[in-house]
Design a protein around this motif. Sequence first.
Motif, PDB file in Angstrom:
ATOM      1  N   LEU A 115       0.864  -1.167   0.000  1.00 45.96           N
ATOM      2  CA  LEU A 115       0.000   0.000   0.000  1.00 45.96           C
ATOM      3  C   LEU A 115       0.909   1.227   0.000  1.00 45.96           C
ATOM      4  O   LEU A 115       1.768   1.365   0.863  1.00 45.96           O
ATOM      5  N   VAL A 116       0.712   2.090  -0.991  1.00 47.70           N
ATOM      6  CA  VAL A 116       1.583   3.256  -1.133  1.00 47.70           C
ATOM      7  C   VAL A 116       0.781   4.531  -0.874  1.00 47.70           C
ATOM      8  O   VAL A 116      -0.325   4.699  -1.409  1.00 47.70           O
ATOM      9  N   ILE A 173       5.213   6.830  -0.765  1.00 45.44           N
ATOM     10  CA  ILE A 173       5.917   6.179   0.335  1.00 45.44           C
ATOM     11  C   ILE A 173       5.142   4.920   0.728  1.00 45.44           C
ATOM     12  O   ILE A 173       3.913   4.963   0.896  1.00 45.44           O
ATOM     13  N   VAL A 174       5.871   3.815   0.847  1.00 44.94           N
ATOM     14  CA  VAL A 174       5.233   2.541   1.170  1.00 44.94           C
ATOM     15  C   VAL A 174       4.724   2.596   2.612  1.00 44.94           C
ATOM     16  O   VAL A 174       5.485   2.883   3.543  1.00 44.94           O
ATOM     17  N   GLU A 204      -4.972   9.572  -2.847  1.00 48.65           N
ATOM     18  CA  GLU A 204      -4.091   9.643  -1.674  1.00 48.65           C
ATOM     19  C   GLU A 204      -3.333   8.325  -1.445  1.00 48.65           C
ATOM     20  O   GLU A 204      -2.217   8.321  -0.953  1.00 48.65           O
ATOM     21  N   TYR A 205      -3.985   7.217  -1.793  1.00 48.31           N
ATOM     22  CA  TYR A 205      -3.353   5.905  -1.598  1.00 48.31           C
ATOM     23  C   TYR A 205      -3.579   5.020  -2.814  1.00 48.31           C
ATOM     24  O   TYR A 205      -4.546   5.195  -3.542  1.00 48.31           O
ATOM     25  N   LEU A 206      -2.675   4.041  -2.975  1.00 51.45           N
ATOM     26  CA  LEU A 206      -2.832   3.097  -4.080  1.00 51.45           C
ATOM     27  C   LEU A 206      -2.268   1.738  -3.663  1.00 51.45           C
ATOM     28  O   LEU A 206      -1.180   1.653  -3.079  1.00 51.45           O
ATOM     29  N   ARG A 207      -3.024   0.697  -3.985  1.00 48.43           N
ATOM     30  CA  ARG A 207      -2.527  -0.661  -3.748  1.00 48.43           C
ATOM     31  C   ARG A 207      -1.721  -1.082  -4.963  1.00 48.43           C
ATOM     32  O   ARG A 207      -2.182  -0.952  -6.093  1.00 48.43           O
ATOM     33  N   ILE A 208      -0.500  -1.565  -4.728  1.00 53.98           N
ATOM     34  CA  ILE A 208       0.335  -2.033  -5.827  1.00 53.98           C
ATOM     35  C   ILE A 208       0.500  -3.546  -5.727  1.00 53.98           C
ATOM     36  O   ILE A 208       1.145  -4.049  -4.796  1.00 53.98           O
TER      37      ILE A 208
END
Length: 347
Positions: free
Chosen positions: A29-30, A64-65, A124-128
Amino acid sequence: MKAVVFDGAGSVRVTDVPKPTILDSKDALVRITHSSICGSDLNILRGKIVLEENAVMGHEGVGIVEEVGPAVTRTRVGDKVVIPYSIQCGECENCRKGLVVFCENGGMLGHGKQWGDFGGTQAEYLRIPFADANLHQVPESATEEQVLFVSDILCTGYQACEYGGIEPGDFVTVFGAGPVGLCAVATAKLFGPRRIVSVDLADYRLVTAERLGADRVLNPERLNVVEEIKKLTNGKGTDVAIEAVGSVETFNWSFESVRSGGRISIVGVFPFEKVGISLRDMLRRNLQMRAGRANLIHMERIISLIEGGKLDLTPLITHRMSLSDAAKAYEIFAGRSENVLKIILAP
Ligand SMILES: [Zn+2]
Ligand SMILES: [Zn+2]
């Protein structure tokens, strides 16, 4: 969380969507710190790329992770990372062959359900997924703004040069001085050409092309580009023509201005209609032609060039805006107003 979503009718809006969570043991999650708007985002707005309503936009990003799944080994919480526009698994047959952009388990960020439903970077966030295969560390000495374009346009520009087979001493012409064309100008220098010519209708873009390494700029509004290139090459033509616009006219100029035995590299996104070429001419003039969207196998190499001070695309950044102002940012970018090149969005 806040995110930029497609409104289904040619524009975007900023809205609240559920914050993504870790779904698979290889996920990370970044927390996104920087994203940007790409020409492809405009293609979505203009209906050239089909995207469902309320899908999160954006495929260029740095962050940032914040959290990693139990099977993630290389990526750590707190790492500052560059996110690639295209997700790869690193394990399927295509990935193992180095055709990572055709990953059988991958897809494209910010392109909705048709491309893997991975979400987008304008949030704001992204799952990679497959975090270790996708995320690249930002070196200590580089800033987020310096590495942001490695996500897409810098890899695209670099690949355009690679596909053009630029050799030391070559004469290189880049058609189009939009963000991708400008990245091609900047990366062409790394291959040691004798001259780089940049062609565009917008003078403000040509100014940036000169700043990034173009030896000569040509505006087709004021002269015949093909004739001028012939003049500059003793009548022979350019060794390499990079097409970074995606229009029939610039393609024809590339074809006409390239020398016998020369190479045409296509990176502009063309409309659906077919473009006619004379295969007879191509054969008689021993031309080579190659096209492709960025295959993302050079991310580490490009990041190290930035780290070493050999590549700096920050002159492309003309606007820094808040994610909340995304609708306005898209308006500026789509309208090419305020001498825009690249807009960075920060949550
Ligand atoms: Zn893009
Ligand atoms: Zn794969």
